[in-house]
Design a protein around this motif. Structure first.
Motif, PDB file in Angstrom:
ATOM      1  N   VAL A   1       0.810  -1.297   0.081  1.00 16.29           N
ATOM      2  CA  VAL A   1      -0.020  -0.135   0.036  1.00 16.29           C
ATOM      3  C   VAL A   1       1.377   1.025  -0.593  1.00 16.29           C
ATOM      4  N   GLU A   2       1.174   1.249  -1.087  1.00 15.82           N
ATOM      5  CA  GLU A   2       2.054   2.791  -1.319  1.00 15.82           C
ATOM      6  C   GLU A   2       1.639   3.494  -2.777  1.00 15.82           C
TER       7      GLU A   2
ATOM      8  N   PRO B   1      -4.164   4.778  -7.347  1.00 12.88           N
ATOM      9  CA  PRO B   1      -4.436   4.696  -5.505  1.00 12.88           C
ATOM     10  C   PRO B   1      -3.355   3.538  -5.180  1.00 12.88           C
ATOM     11  N   LEU B   2      -3.283   3.991  -4.097  1.00 16.70           N
ATOM     12  CA  LEU B   2      -2.082   3.337  -3.145  1.00 16.70           C
ATOM     13  C   LEU B   2      -2.012   1.543  -3.164  1.00 16.70           C
ATOM     14  N   PHE B   3      -3.090   1.321  -3.943  1.00 22.77           N
ATOM     15  CA  PHE B   3      -3.770  -0.056  -3.469  1.00 22.77           C
ATOM     16  C   PHE B   3      -3.249  -1.462  -4.145  1.00 22.77           C
ATOM     17  N   MET B   4      -2.553  -0.318  -5.076  1.00 17.30           N
ATOM     18  CA  MET B   4      -2.456  -1.040  -6.698  1.00 17.30           C
ATOM     19  C   MET B   4      -1.691  -2.553  -6.603  1.00 17.30           C
ATOM     20  N   ASP B   5      -0.765  -2.479  -5.964  1.00 15.04           N
ATOM     21  CA  ASP B   5      -0.010  -3.997  -6.146  1.00 15.04           C
ATOM     22  C   ASP B   5      -0.536  -4.964  -5.284  1.00 15.04           C
ATOM     23  N   ALA B   6      -1.193  -4.108  -4.164  1.00 16.42           N
ATOM     24  CA  ALA B   6      -1.953  -5.950  -3.398  1.00 16.42           C
ATOM     25  C   ALA B   6      -3.235  -5.815  -3.782  1.00 16.42           C
ATOM     26  N   GLU B   7      -4.281  -5.289  -4.878  1.00 16.90           N
ATOM     27  CA  GLU B   7      -4.801  -5.256  -5.741  1.00 16.90           C
ATOM     28  C   GLU B   7      -4.164  -6.258  -6.860  1.00 16.90           C
ATOM     29  N   HIS B   8      -3.110  -5.718  -7.483  1.00 16.35           N
ATOM     30  CA  HIS B   8      -2.496  -6.342  -8.312  1.00 16.35           C
ATOM     31  C   HIS B   8      -2.891  -8.165  -8.144  1.00 16.35           C
TER      32      HIS B   8
ATOM     33  N   ALA C   1      -4.563 -18.040  -0.679  1.00 17.42           N
ATOM     34  CA  ALA C   1      -4.653 -17.189   0.956  1.00 17.42           C
ATOM     35  C   ALA C   1      -4.914 -15.853   0.869  1.00 17.42           C
ATOM     36  N   PRO C   2      -5.098 -15.429   1.934  1.00 25.12           N
ATOM     37  CA  PRO C   2      -5.652 -13.736   1.835  1.00 25.12           C
ATOM     38  C   PRO C   2      -4.138 -13.070   1.770  1.00 25.12           C
ATOM     39  N   THR C   3      -3.870 -12.487   0.459  1.00 24.79           N
ATOM     40  CA  THR C   3      -3.074 -11.190   0.401  1.00 24.79           C
ATOM     41  C   THR C   3      -2.084 -10.824   1.553  1.00 24.79           C
ATOM     42  N   ILE C   4      -1.180 -10.820   1.421  1.00 26.12           N
ATOM     43  CA  ILE C   4      -0.671 -10.061   2.736  1.00 26.12           C
ATOM     44  C   ILE C   4       0.073  -8.536   1.945  1.00 26.12           C
ATOM     45  N   ARG C   5      -0.980  -7.350   2.531  1.00 29.79           N
ATOM     46  CA  ARG C   5      -1.439  -6.236   1.338  1.00 29.79           C
ATOM     47  C   ARG C   5      -0.093  -4.874   1.534  1.00 29.79           C
ATOM     48  N   VAL C   6       0.204  -5.048   2.685  1.00 29.15           N
ATOM     49  CA  VAL C   6       0.973  -4.303   3.414  1.00 29.15           C
ATOM     50  C   VAL C   6       2.299  -4.547   3.246  1.00 29.15           C
ATOM     51  N   GLY C   7       3.496  -4.173   2.391  1.00 27.42           N
ATOM     52  CA  GLY C   7       4.318  -4.437   2.079  1.00 27.42           C
ATOM     53  C   GLY C   7       6.135  -3.848   2.403  1.00 27.42           C
ATOM     54  N   TRP C   8       6.790  -3.315   2.207  1.00 25.07           N
ATOM     55  CA  TRP C   8       8.660  -3.510   2.447  1.00 25.07           C
ATOM     56  C   TRP C   8       8.588  -2.437   1.619  1.00 25.07           C
ATOM     57  N   SER C   9       7.911  -1.299   1.979  1.00 25.33           N
ATOM     58  CA  SER C   9       7.998  -0.157   1.183  1.00 25.33           C
ATOM     59  C   SER C   9       8.721   1.615   1.592  1.00 25.33           C
ATOM     60  N   ALA C  10       9.345   0.755   2.582  1.00 21.79           N
ATOM     61  CA  ALA C  10      10.589   1.855   3.119  1.00 21.79           C
ATOM     62  C   ALA C  10      10.670   3.177   2.067  1.00 21.79           C
TER      63      ALA C  10
END
Length: 252
Positions: free
Chosen positions: A33-34, A41-48, A66-75
């Motif tokens: 979510v970045e 929108p910020l959820f591009m990668d999660a929705e993809h 399985a449920p997508t891990i929606r927040v990742g390493w986006s430092a």
């Protein structure tokens, strides 16, 4: 048995029955979510990740999602408002616990699918640790070829529209087209713009700079590539071909 393959939409007995019947592979997308420029929108990668995981599981057969891990390493995106990032160790701990939980329930294979560029290298590096944690009855595989993802997008953009040079890997014509295919109404098409352009030869060094110096130091508007010219049809084609290639990796 339920026709649904997304675990979070199933009941516990349905999942247990599926595993008992031999559905013992599970696909786990790891998104983010970045920021994605001024137009996505910020959820591009999660929705993809949601979409790809379902497509890949269908191709593999005998698989659940399985449920997508929606927040990742986006430092490296934190200079842009709204980005939510886990620390790398936190992200890997979440993935570790997913693998342990899924193995506990009887899944024999976990396919980890990063749908955010920053997640690829950490997941690849942790694959051995995930396998150890899952135990001898379950194997963990990681798709880790970010260059293949970008190359696939570039190949399709060139073949379908003659716009391969607009693919840069983030908030570009590829990701914009994919979001138009998934959630057309959420793309601010009038704000689609050109960002930092790159070539295949430059990609490894650019990825290194993004991760070490931060995204904003490379592209002030948050786009790698050019977002203009995107279409939903192009996005559907990219989803289809990428799902084919990643499924072939997991099947091989």
């Amino acid at each position: 048995m339920s026709a649904e393959i997304r675990m979070e939409r199933m009941t516990s007995p349905e999942i247990g029955a599926a595993i008992e019947a031999g559905v013992t592979t599970v696909v786990v997308a790891a998104g983010a979510v970045e920021q994605h420029g001024p137009h996505l929108p910020l959820f591009m990668d999660a929705e993809h990740g949601d979409r790809l995981a379902v497509e890949i599981a269908r191709r593999l057969g005998g698989s659940l999602v399985a449920p997508t891990i929606r927040v990742g390493w986006s430092a490296h995106h934190m200079a842009f408002s709204g980005t939510v990032s886990l620390e790398k160790d936190t992200f890997l701990a979440v993935c570790h616990d997913y693998c342990v939980s899924l193995a506990h329930h009887g899944f024999r294979r976990v396919c980890l699918l990063p749908s955010h560029g920053g997640n690829f290298a950490p997941l690849a590096e942790a694959r051995e640790a995930f396998n150890e944690a899952a135990g001898p009855g379950c194997s963990v595989d990681v798709y880790s070829d970010l260059i293949e993802v970008i190359g696939t997008w570039r190949e399709i953009a060139e073949a379908e529209a003659g716009l391969g040079a607009r693919v840069g890997g983030h908030a570009d014509i590829a990701e914009t087209s994919i979001m138009m295919a998934i959630h057309a109404g959420l793309v601010r098409e009038e704000l689609a713009a050109c960002g930092q352009l790159t070539t295949p030869a430059e990609e490894p060094e650019l990825i290194r700079r993004v991760l070490s110096e931060g995204f904003k130091s490379v592209t002030p508007n948050g786009i790698l590539g050019d977002a203009r010219g995107a279409t939903a049809d192009l996005g559907e084609k990219m989803i289809t071909v990428l799902a084919d290639r990643i499924a072939a990796h997991f099947a091989g």
